[in-house]
Scaffold this active site. Structure first.
Site, PDB file in Angstrom:
ATOM      1  N   PRO A 147       0.907  -1.323  -0.124  1.00  0.00           N
ATOM      2  CA  PRO A 147       0.015  -0.019  -0.048  1.00  0.00           C
ATOM      3  C   PRO A 147       0.983   1.298   0.020  1.00  0.00           C
ATOM      4  O   PRO A 147       0.784   1.882   0.942  1.00  0.00           O
ATOM      5  CB  PRO A 147      -0.981  -0.251   1.155  1.00  0.00           C
ATOM      6  CG  PRO A 147      -0.120  -1.029   2.184  1.00  0.00           C
ATOM      7  CD  PRO A 147       0.756  -1.766   1.417  1.00  0.00           C
ATOM      8  N   CYS A 148       1.575   1.500  -1.202  1.00  0.00           N
ATOM      9  CA  CYS A 148       2.410   2.819  -1.050  1.00  0.00           C
ATOM     10  C   CYS A 148       1.348   3.924  -1.269  1.00  0.00           C
ATOM     11  O   CYS A 148       2.201   5.017  -0.459  1.00  0.00           O
ATOM     12  CB  CYS A 148       3.194   2.717  -2.417  1.00  0.00           C
ATOM     13  SG  CYS A 148       2.221   2.517  -3.932  1.00  0.00           S
TER      14      CYS A 148
END
Length: 175
Positions: free
Chosen positions: A134-135
């Site tokens: 989940p950048c």
């Protein structure tokens, strides 16, 4: 290399999911398909993508996430490739829970390299498996929404979907 490819609809546009061997090798918004193909080619050379519905149940888990099951992506096996440093960054980013954010500097400090915030940003920008790694949960030093390959509006939407709190959450309300 042969991989299975599925197109998964989302509120932010279709996603392309490439999977093989029980792991996700690539996940990218369909409007960024060249990025997905380039990432796979850089890692594996020639890649054959064969259309498949819900490979390994991964597409169903993505749909559950969009419906509000924020834990649906947790623990999904990924094979992102990358350098040892990139893999360390991506593993640390995967530890950020839904609704939380970390700054690039915080991620660097958690890696034991507090002066490596720019390197963390570069690694984050090369993430080939969006959402699962989940950048979008990594923000600027003061909580500002910076750098997201899918676009800042998508990042803002994702953080709001997850109920982000803190400065990043407050900034969502102001934009």
């Amino acid at each position: 290399m042969d991989l299975l490819l599925d197109e998964v609809e989302s509120p932010l546009g279709a996603l392309l999911l490439a999977a093989g061997g029980g792991a996700v090798h690539g996940l990218e918004f369909a409007d960024r398909a060249p990025r997905l193909r380039a990432s796979l080619a850089a890692r594996y050379g020639a890649v054959a993508l064969r259309s498949a519905a819900d490979p390994y149940g991964f597409s169903g888990r993505l749909r559950a996430y969009w419906r509000g099951d924020l834990g649906a992506l947790s623990g999904m096996p990924v094979e992102p490739g990358g350098t040892p440093f990139q893999r360390r960054v991506w593993a640390e980013v995967q530890r950020i829970p839904p609704g939380a954010t970390r700054s690039y500097g915080e991620v660097a400090a958690l890696l034991g390299q507090p002066s490596a915030s720019r390197a963390v940003g570069l690694a984050n920008g090369r993430n080939p498996v969006c959402l699962i790694i989940p950048c979008h949960r990594v923000v600027g030093a003061r909580g500002e929404l910076t750098g997201y390959a899918g676009g800042i509006e998508r990042k803002r939407w994702l953080l709001a979907h997850e109920g982000a709190s803190g400065e990043a959450g407050a900034r969502l309300l102001c934009h």
